[in-house]
Design an enzyme around this catalytic site. Structure first.
Site, PDB file in Angstrom:
ATOM      1  CG  ASP A  13       4.048   5.273   6.368  1.00  0.00           C
ATOM      2  OD1 ASP A  13       3.809   6.342   5.532  1.00  0.00           O
ATOM      3  OD2 ASP A  13       4.946   5.462   7.182  1.00  0.00           O
ATOM      4  CE  LYS A  16      -2.403   7.687   5.323  1.00  0.00           C
ATOM      5  NZ  LYS A  16      -1.555   6.929   5.886  1.00  0.00           N
ATOM      6  N   GLY A  40       3.579  10.135   2.156  1.00  0.00           N
ATOM      7  CA  GLY A  40       4.081   9.475   1.058  1.00  0.00           C
ATOM      8  C   GLY A  40       3.033   8.322   0.785  1.00  0.00           C
ATOM      9  CG  HIS A  41      -0.661   8.742   0.511  1.00  0.00           C
ATOM     10  ND1 HIS A  41      -1.668   9.463   0.581  1.00  0.00           N
ATOM     11  CD2 HIS A  41      -0.123   8.843   1.597  1.00  0.00           C
ATOM     12  CE1 HIS A  41      -2.053   9.883   1.769  1.00  0.00           C
ATOM     13  NE2 HIS A  41      -1.010   9.611   2.540  1.00  0.00           N
ATOM     14  CB  THR A  42       3.290   3.572  -2.090  1.00  0.00           C
ATOM     15  OG1 THR A  42       4.091   4.049  -1.436  1.00  0.00           O
ATOM     16  CG2 THR A  42       3.966   2.733  -3.401  1.00  0.00           C
ATOM     17  CD  GLN A 223       0.470  13.228   7.780  1.00  0.00           C
ATOM     18  OE1 GLN A 223      -0.698  13.952   8.023  1.00  0.00           O
ATOM     19  NE2 GLN A 223       1.001  13.388   7.122  1.00  0.00           N
ATOM     20  CB  VAL A 299       8.535  11.264   3.466  1.00  0.00           C
ATOM     21  CG1 VAL A 299       8.991  12.711   3.204  1.00  0.00           C
ATOM     22  CG2 VAL A 299       7.123  11.165   2.620  1.00  0.00           C
ATOM     23  CG  LEU A 331      -3.565 -11.640   5.278  1.00  0.00           C
ATOM     24  CD1 LEU A 331      -3.660 -11.584   6.886  1.00  0.00           C
ATOM     25  CD2 LEU A 331      -4.806 -12.285   4.696  1.00  0.00           C
ATOM     26  CG  ASP A 332       1.254  -9.479   0.990  1.00  0.00           C
ATOM     27  OD1 ASP A 332       0.481  -8.780   1.573  1.00  0.00           O
ATOM     28  OD2 ASP A 332       2.349  -9.492   0.471  1.00  0.00           O
ATOM     29  CB  SER A 412      -4.849  -5.352   0.861  1.00  0.00           C
ATOM     30  OG  SER A 412      -3.412  -5.129  -0.215  1.00  0.00           O
TER      31      SER A 412
HETATM   32  P1  GDP Z   1       0.371   5.240   3.052  1.00  0.00           P
HETATM   33  O1  GDP Z   1       1.112   6.399   3.392  1.00  0.00           O
HETATM   34  O2  GDP Z   1      -0.839   4.926   4.055  1.00  0.00           O
HETATM   35  O3  GDP Z   1      -0.380   5.589   1.386  1.00  0.00           O
HETATM   36  O4  GDP Z   1       1.154   3.951   2.775  1.00  0.00           O
HETATM   37  P2  GDP Z   1       2.648   4.046   2.203  1.00  0.00           P
HETATM   38  O5  GDP Z   1       2.517   4.052   0.596  1.00  0.00           O
HETATM   39  O6  GDP Z   1       3.592   4.845   2.705  1.00  0.00           O
HETATM   40  O7  GDP Z   1       2.956   2.823   2.730  1.00  0.00           O
HETATM   41  C1  GDP Z   1       2.353   1.309   2.272  1.00  0.00           C
HETATM   42  C2  GDP Z   1       3.305   0.282   1.828  1.00  0.00           C
HETATM   43  O8  GDP Z   1       2.756  -0.933   1.523  1.00  0.00           O
HETATM   44  C3  GDP Z   1       3.507   0.826   0.135  1.00  0.00           C
HETATM   45  O9  GDP Z   1       4.833   0.414  -0.229  1.00  0.00           O
HETATM   46  C4  GDP Z   1       2.525  -0.111  -0.570  1.00  0.00           C
HETATM   47  O10 GDP Z   1       2.945  -0.251  -2.006  1.00  0.00           O
HETATM   48  C5  GDP Z   1       2.754  -1.518   0.175  1.00  0.00           C
HETATM   49  N1  GDP Z   1       1.453  -2.116   0.409  1.00  0.00           N
HETATM   50  C6  GDP Z   1       0.082  -1.684   0.356  1.00  0.00           C
HETATM   51  N2  GDP Z   1      -0.806  -2.754   0.462  1.00  0.00           N
HETATM   52  C7  GDP Z   1      -0.055  -4.064   0.523  1.00  0.00           C
HETATM   53  C8  GDP Z   1      -0.274  -5.366   0.497  1.00  0.00           C
HETATM   54  O11 GDP Z   1      -1.312  -5.788   0.863  1.00  0.00           O
HETATM   55  N3  GDP Z   1       0.851  -5.967   0.513  1.00  0.00           N
HETATM   56  C9  GDP Z   1       2.265  -5.537   0.361  1.00  0.00           C
HETATM   57  N4  GDP Z   1       3.101  -6.397   0.009  1.00  0.00           N
HETATM   58  N5  GDP Z   1       2.392  -4.328   0.213  1.00  0.00           N
HETATM   59  C10 GDP Z   1       1.442  -3.636   0.307  1.00  0.00           C
HETATM   60  P1  IMO Z   2       1.458   9.059   5.561  1.00  0.00           P
HETATM   61  O1  IMO Z   2       0.256   9.863   5.096  1.00  0.00           O
HETATM   62  C1  IMO Z   2       3.952   7.963   8.957  1.00  0.00           C
HETATM   63  C2  IMO Z   2       5.460  11.248  11.268  1.00  0.00           C
HETATM   64  C3  IMO Z   2       6.829  11.543  11.397  1.00  0.00           C
HETATM   65  C4  IMO Z   2       6.841  12.085  12.811  1.00  0.00           C
HETATM   66  C5  IMO Z   2       5.657  12.637  13.028  1.00  0.00           C
HETATM   67  C6  IMO Z   2       5.551  14.289  12.876  1.00  0.00           C
HETATM   68  O2  IMO Z   2       2.258   8.528   4.193  1.00  0.00           O
HETATM   69  O3  IMO Z   2       0.838   8.023   6.244  1.00  0.00           O
HETATM   70  P2  IMO Z   2       5.798  15.989  10.531  1.00  0.00           P
HETATM   71  O4  IMO Z   2       6.695  15.861   9.577  1.00  0.00           O
HETATM   72  O5  IMO Z   2       4.275  15.618  10.335  1.00  0.00           O
HETATM   73  O6  IMO Z   2       5.933  16.848  11.556  1.00  0.00           O
HETATM   74  O7  IMO Z   2       6.400  14.596  11.691  1.00  0.00           O
HETATM   75  O8  IMO Z   2       4.546  12.156  11.962  1.00  0.00           O
HETATM   76  N1  IMO Z   2       4.703  10.994   9.893  1.00  0.00           N
HETATM   77  C7  IMO Z   2       4.476  10.094   9.627  1.00  0.00           C
HETATM   78  N2  IMO Z   2       4.634   8.908   9.694  1.00  0.00           N
HETATM   79  N3  IMO Z   2       3.233   8.447   7.747  1.00  0.00           N
HETATM   80  C8  IMO Z   2       3.051   9.595   7.376  1.00  0.00           C
HETATM   81  O9  IMO Z   2       2.337  10.166   6.333  1.00  0.00           O
HETATM   82  C9  IMO Z   2       3.715  10.532   8.436  1.00  0.00           C
HETATM   83  N4  IMO Z   2       3.479  12.203   8.287  1.00  0.00           N
HETATM   84  C10 IMO Z   2       4.308  12.415   9.443  1.00  0.00           C
HETATM   85  O10 IMO Z   2       7.833  10.408  11.100  1.00  0.00           O
HETATM   86  O11 IMO Z   2       7.144  10.681  13.592  1.00  0.00           O
HETATM   87 MG    MG Z   3       3.174   6.874   3.488  1.00  0.00          MG
END
Ligand code: GDP
Ligand code: IMO
Ligand code: MG
Length: 429
Positions: A13, A16, A40-42, A223, A299, A331-332, A412
């Site tokens: 999270d 990415k 879960g990629h946003t 991850q 997720v 950073l914000d 960012s």
């Molecule tokens: P990922 O799994 O690595 O793709 O990350 P996630 O999408 O699960 O979580 C990152 C969260 O941070 C999302 O809600 C993004 O929209 C948000 N995000 C990413 N970069 C920034 C940033 O620079 N500032 C803020 N406020 N939110 C951000």
């Molecule tokens: P993204 O790609 C954050 C964590 C789960 C749990 C461990 C094992 O969005 O960064 P699993 O279901 O993979 O067997 O769970 O890994 N986990 C994540 N945590 N971001 C993810 O994906 C994750 N995918 C799995 O919370 O601790």
């Molecule tokens: Mg994620």
């Protein structure tokens, strides 16, 4: 630069999805190489927000080829649902390709994930309950069912039958759960396979062809390194390899194909699920960051645990993953904090250490050594250049470069594509 690997450098999270979408604008191909719909990629642009789990984050650029590589575990039902959502949002998915070698997640993997976690009780991993671990277990045990098997009626029937004998024995004799019905599962999943058939191909051929033509290929990890099966905080990890090495096996390319390895990270740390987290903040500052950044799992909706930036974990991640630069996000969010801490080392039994212990017992005894930096009050979300950032924010970023030994290529300041400060063009040599 004709290839870039995007990988999470912390516990997932890190943003990415945002960075993959950003860099995909100049790419020809985006390849997801591991994990499944635990990710879960946003992605946010033009005022719209999308959450992707299996489909690569380059899908919003219709001319780019988006690949789900062989290292990904694919839940056909979840993938079809995701495609449906994208279709409704008028996103063109005709350039999506799925590896014929990708393994499937079937309903019994999900049930097994839930049953295993229940049995572990207090020692549970805190998985996403999406069947990820059990699907990779079957792959390693050589009883997994692949995308190509799903498309062959007889092969799928034989493999499913064989698997159900074993899985149903587990459910009925050990876990006190209902068995799965072959006919029902077979009919439903064979049909899903037929719907996915147009997308299925030997994706390694496509990726290698693109690389040979010096096209720009972006490898998208899920991850993060600290959740890596080999190098993370085992057993509190996922069941695949999010490190850059995972892109080799998970996309079917050779080591010479990987050029720039971008570690995506937050200016603080987060973790969902159980497991060690030495810089965890169980106080108001942690709550403040969680609320300000809406740190709840994409997720599962679980509140994410918050901690300070951990340079020991980052240096470990750098060492094992091949990461050679950083993309720093959120950073914000730190605006308004009087001071900001960076963990520069751990203290273990009175000794300063600079490595990430493998033993969970040792990790439990580790105390973070912090450096405290002055914060800033300015809203950063509209800033587009490094020089516009407050002096204290610039100083904080420079310290991150120093303590990690990695140059920053982007910073960012908001979730949207435009809220990205470029320090170096990632595609440039
Ligand atoms: P990922 O799994 O690595 O793709 O990350 P996630 O999408 O699960 O979580 C990152 C969260 O941070 C999302 O809600 C993004 O929209 C948000 N995000 C990413 N970069 C920034 C940033 O620079 N500032 C803020 N406020 N939110 C951000
Ligand atoms: P993204 O790609 C954050 C964590 C789960 C749990 C461990 C094992 O969005 O960064 P699993 O279901 O993979 O067997 O769970 O890994 N986990 C994540 N945590 N971001 C993810 O994906 C994750 N995918 C799995 O919370 O601790
Ligand atoms: Mg994620």
């Amino acid at each position: 630069m004709s290839s870039i690997v995007i990988m999470g450098s912390q516990w997932g999270d890190e943003g990415k999805g945002k960075m993959t979408d950003y860099l995909a604008q100049d790419a020809d191909m985006v390849v997801r190489f591991q994990g499944g719909n635990n990710a879960g990629h946003t992605i946010t642009f033009n005022g719209n927000t999308y959450k992707l789990q299996l489909v690569p984050s380059g899908i919003f650029e219709p001319s780019k080829v988006n690949i789900i590589g062989n290292g990904v575990v694919v839940n056909p039902q979840a993938l079809l649902k995701e495609l449906q959502i994208l279709k409704k949002a008028h996103v063109d998915t005709s350039n999506l390709k799925i590896s014929s070698r990708a393994h499937l997640i079937l309903p019994y993997h999900i049930q097994l994930d839930i049953s295993q976690e229940k049995q572990r009780g207090k020692g549970k991993v805190g998985t996403t309950h999406n069947g990820i671990g059990p699907a990779y277990m079957d792959k390693a045990a050589r009883i997994g069912i692949r995308m190509c098997d799903l498309l062959e009626k007889d092969t799928f029937a034989a493999k499913l039958k064989e698997n159900l004998v074993q899985k149903n024995a587990l459910f009925t004799k050990i876990y006190d759960e209902k068995p799965f019905d072959f006919d029902e599962l077979f009919a439903q999943y064979y049909e899903y396979g037929q719907q996915l058939k147009p997308y299925v191909t030997d994706t390694s051929v496509l990726v290698n062809q693109a690389l040979e033509k010096h096209q720009k290929v972006l490898f998208e990890g899920a991850q993060g390194v600290m959740l890596d099966l080999d190098h993370g905080t085992y057993p509190y990890v996922t069941s695949s390899n999010p490190i850059a090495g995972g892109a080799l096996t998970g996309a079917g390319v050779g080591p010479q194909s990987l050029q720039r390895m971008v570690g995506i990270c937050k200016v603080y740390s987060t973790r969902v699920g159980e497991g060690p987290f030495p810089t965890e903040l169980k106080d108001e500052t942690g709550d403040y960051i969680r609320q300000t950044a809406h740190e709840y799992g994409t997720v599962t909706g679980r509140p994410r645990r918050i901690g300070w930036f951990d340079a020991v974990a980052m240096r470990h991640a750098k060492r094992v993953s091949g990461m050679n630069c950083l993309s720093l996000n959120l950073l914000d969010i730190l605006t308004g904090l009087k001071t900001i801490k960076i963990c520069t080392a751990y203290e273990l039994d009175g000794q300063k250490i600079d490595y990430y212990p493998a033993s969970l017992k040792e990790l439990e005894r580790c105390r973070p050594v912090y450096e405290e930096l002055p914060g800033w009050e300015e809203n950063l979300t509209q800033m587009t250049k490094f020089e516009q950032l407050p002096e204290n924010a610039q100083h904080f970023l420079k310290r991150i470069e120093e303590v990690t030994g990695l140059p920053l290529i982007t910073v960012s300041v908001g979730p949207s594509r435009e809220q990205t400060i470029i320090l170096q063009d990632a595609w440039e040599e």
